[in-house]
Design a protein around this motif. Structure first.
Motif, mmCIF file in Angstrom:
data_model
loop_
_atom_site.group_PDB
_atom_site.id
_atom_site.type_symbol
_atom_site.label_atom_id
_atom_site.label_comp_id
_atom_site.label_asym_id
_atom_site.label_seq_id
_atom_site.Cartn_x
_atom_site.Cartn_y
_atom_site.Cartn_z
ATOM 1 N N VAL A 15 0.838 -1.207 0.000
ATOM 2 C CA VAL A 15 0.000 0.000 0.000
ATOM 3 C C VAL A 15 0.872 1.256 0.000
ATOM 4 N N SER A 16 2.027 1.185 0.663
ATOM 5 C CA SER A 16 2.929 2.336 0.670
ATOM 6 C C SER A 16 3.569 2.549 -0.688
ATOM 7 N N ALA A 17 3.928 1.445 -1.356
ATOM 8 C CA ALA A 17 4.609 1.555 -2.642
ATOM 9 C C ALA A 17 3.672 2.029 -3.747
ATOM 10 N N VAL A 18 2.421 1.614 -3.686
ATOM 11 C CA VAL A 18 1.483 1.968 -4.755
ATOM 12 C C VAL A 18 0.971 3.397 -4.601
ATOM 13 N N ALA A 74 11.773 11.556 3.468
ATOM 14 C CA ALA A 74 12.820 10.640 3.020
ATOM 15 C C ALA A 74 13.410 9.858 4.186
ATOM 16 N N VAL A 75 13.576 10.519 5.342
ATOM 17 C CA VAL A 75 14.131 9.840 6.518
ATOM 18 C C VAL A 75 13.207 8.710 6.965
ATOM 19 N N VAL A 76 11.918 9.010 7.071
ATOM 20 C CA VAL A 76 10.945 8.001 7.506
ATOM 21 C C VAL A 76 10.920 6.831 6.529
ATOM 22 N N GLU A 77 10.936 7.117 5.234
ATOM 23 C CA GLU A 77 10.917 6.055 4.234
ATOM 24 C C GLU A 77 12.157 5.164 4.350
ATOM 25 N N SER A 78 13.315 5.783 4.544
ATOM 26 C CA SER A 78 14.555 5.018 4.609
ATOM 27 C C SER A 78 14.621 4.141 5.853
ATOM 28 N N ARG A 121 5.518 7.061 -1.880
ATOM 29 C CA ARG A 121 6.908 6.728 -2.147
ATOM 30 C C ARG A 121 7.401 7.070 -3.548
ATOM 31 N N ASN A 122 6.558 7.055 -4.545
ATOM 32 C CA ASN A 122 7.016 7.376 -5.900
ATOM 33 C C ASN A 122 7.215 8.889 -6.022
ATOM 34 N N TYR A 123 8.095 9.405 -5.188
ATOM 35 C CA TYR A 123 8.267 10.852 -5.116
ATOM 36 C C TYR A 123 8.937 11.424 -6.359
ATOM 37 N N GLY A 124 9.720 10.598 -7.054
ATOM 38 C CA GLY A 124 10.299 11.073 -8.301
ATOM 39 C C GLY A 124 9.232 11.437 -9.316
ATOM 40 N N ALA A 171 3.247 7.308 9.365
ATOM 41 C CA ALA A 171 3.792 8.658 9.520
ATOM 42 C C ALA A 171 4.185 9.244 8.172
ATOM 43 N N GLY A 172 4.752 8.407 7.309
ATOM 44 C CA GLY A 172 5.077 8.871 5.962
ATOM 45 C C GLY A 172 3.841 9.276 5.182
ATOM 46 N N GLY A 173 2.734 8.539 5.391
ATOM 47 C CA GLY A 173 1.483 8.914 4.726
ATOM 48 C C GLY A 173 0.980 10.273 5.168
ATOM 49 N N LEU A 174 1.075 10.562 6.461
ATOM 50 C CA LEU A 174 0.648 11.868 6.967
ATOM 51 C C LEU A 174 1.537 12.988 6.423
ATOM 52 N N LEU A 175 2.846 12.727 6.344
ATOM 53 C CA LEU A 175 3.750 13.724 5.762
ATOM 54 C C LEU A 175 3.435 13.950 4.285
#
Length: 412
Positions: free
Chosen positions: A222-225, A309-313, A228-231, A284-288
């Motif tokens: 769910v996170s990848a779809v 980026a920090v949370v994702e890593s 995360r595709n910030y590029g 938390a990444g979703g909220l950001l």
């Protein structure tokens, strides 16, 4: 471990040199952005099915030998492409075929190198080793992308492919001198004492029977779809609603890379990563991401990009540590193969799905809706899991409430 980290840094830099140049080369040959995406998909597609066999091979064959051979094969493919580019004989058919070969070899190379790195440290230090690997990957990506422009400018396009080939050979030359922790560098045997076979049934069965691995797959999917595709999403946001240019997006990309490095360092300090931690970080990444979608200015977006980026890593490092340490030693290659197959599904399907969402809801709407969906899904999963936990039955202590209390106490 230090030698292995240096070798991986060189290899990652070489890989990103080639990837950067290859995308430009496909654009020059075809003039089509769709063809560029197709070349990347062709290289990733073999993992959909071949990862299962690749993981089984890693469980069966000696890990050092497997990693060294796969690195040498990847280097040979890179040198072939360098020669074809130098002779101006590389067309799209040959490029796609070589990309497919690279993808097939990578299904063995990926889990072999990942588990070999873990074999170099004691079990309690595996999360730190994975964090170091993430740090090396991020640093190699930055250096490789920068060196690609320099190499092409001074030596031509073929030099990037040749440099990548040399980087693979460097890794292959380092592997024989590595010293795995005692008992790890051998043909893994199953609990029955029989050599592990090439079948993938055990890996599939183990993965399906482990709720924490299934939950990890769900959180990551769910996170990848939807995130995360910030590029893709941030490029559209910066150049569209925020009216920035290519330079502004370059700055955003740099901040993302720096955040990835910081997150890798923090992730390397984890001692007992868990799926719950991965889920909390993903939420938390979703909220950001929602906050990024609401950003009124480029400056505000810059403030949010670093923690994103920090949370994702950190989340990625924790998830990788769980994935590589949860299975027993004789199944780890096959479990990584299962992960490679299902991960290919969302890596191939995520960008098109996100692109369609941006077409329907706009880039801000896609970021906000995706972030809320990520957070809501993970929160719902945690709530359901909490409700399923059985509560202890309390027995009152007053005399007379339970007959034969002394007998029951003795039995207890």
């Amino acid at each position: 471990m230090r030698w292995w980290s240096v070798a991986n840094f060189v290899s990652n830099a070489g890989t990103w040199m080639q990837l950067t140049v290859q995308n430009l080369l496909v654009l020059q040959i075809t003039g089509s952005a769709a063809a560029t995406g197709l070349s990347m998909s062709v290289q990733a597609a073999p993992a959909l099915l071949m990862s299962l066999l690749g993981g089984a091979a890693v469980d069966r064959w000696p890990r050092k030998l497997t990693a060294a051979v796969s690195q040498a094969l990847l280097g040979a493919v890179a040198f072939v492409m360098a020669v074809l580019v130098a002779l101006d004989r590389l067309d799209m058919t040959v490029l796609m075929a070589l990309a497919a070969v690279t993808g097939v070899v990578a299904t063995v190379d990926g889990p072999a190198c990942a588990l070999l790195g873990n074999d170099l440290v004691p079990a309690e230090d595996v999360p730190s080793a994975i964090g170091v690997g993430a740090l090396v990957h991020s640093a190699g990506r930055l250096v490789g992308a920068a060196l690609a422009g320099v190499a092409v400018g001074f030596l031509g396009t073929a030099s990037a492919y040749a440099a990548n080939g040399l980087s693979f050979l460097f890794v292959a030359s380092v592997i024989p001198f590595l010293r795995p922790v005692r008992g790890t560098d051998r043909v893994v045997e199953a609990a029955t004492g029989e050599p592990a076979g090439m079948t993938v049934r055990e890996g599939l069965g183990y993965f399906a029977r482990r709720p924490r691995l299934v939950a990890l797959a769900g959180v990551t999917a769910v996170s990848a779809v939807f995130g995360r595709n910030y590029g893709l999403t941030l490029a559209v946001l910066v150049t569209g609603p925020l009216a920035g240019g290519a330079g502004a997006f370059g700055t955003v990309s740099t901040v993302l890379a720096v955040g990835g490095i910081v997150g890798a360092v923090l992730g390397g300090r984890l001692r007992r990563p868990s799926v719950r931690l991965v889920g909390v970080l993903a939420a938390a990444g979703g909220l950001l991401q929602v906050a990024a979608g609401l950003s009124p200015s480029l400056g505000m977006l810059m403030v949010l990009v670093l923690p994103m980026a920090v949370v994702e890593s950190v989340s990625d490092t924790a998830g990788t540590a769980v994935l590589q340490t949860d299975p027993p030693a004789h199944l780890r290659g096959r479990v990584l193969g299962v992960w490679g197959s299902i991960g290919t599904v969302w890596s191939l399907g995520g960008p098109p799905a996100l692109g369609l969402l941006m077409e329907l809801a706009g880039v801000r709407g896609a970021l906000i809706a995706g972030g809320l969906l990520i957070t809501g899904t993970i929160a719902s999963g945690l709530l359901l899991r909490t409700r399923r936990v059985q509560q202890p039955v309390m027995v009152r202590e007053e005399e007379g409430d339970v007959t034969d209390r002394d007998t029951l106490s003795t039995a207890a």
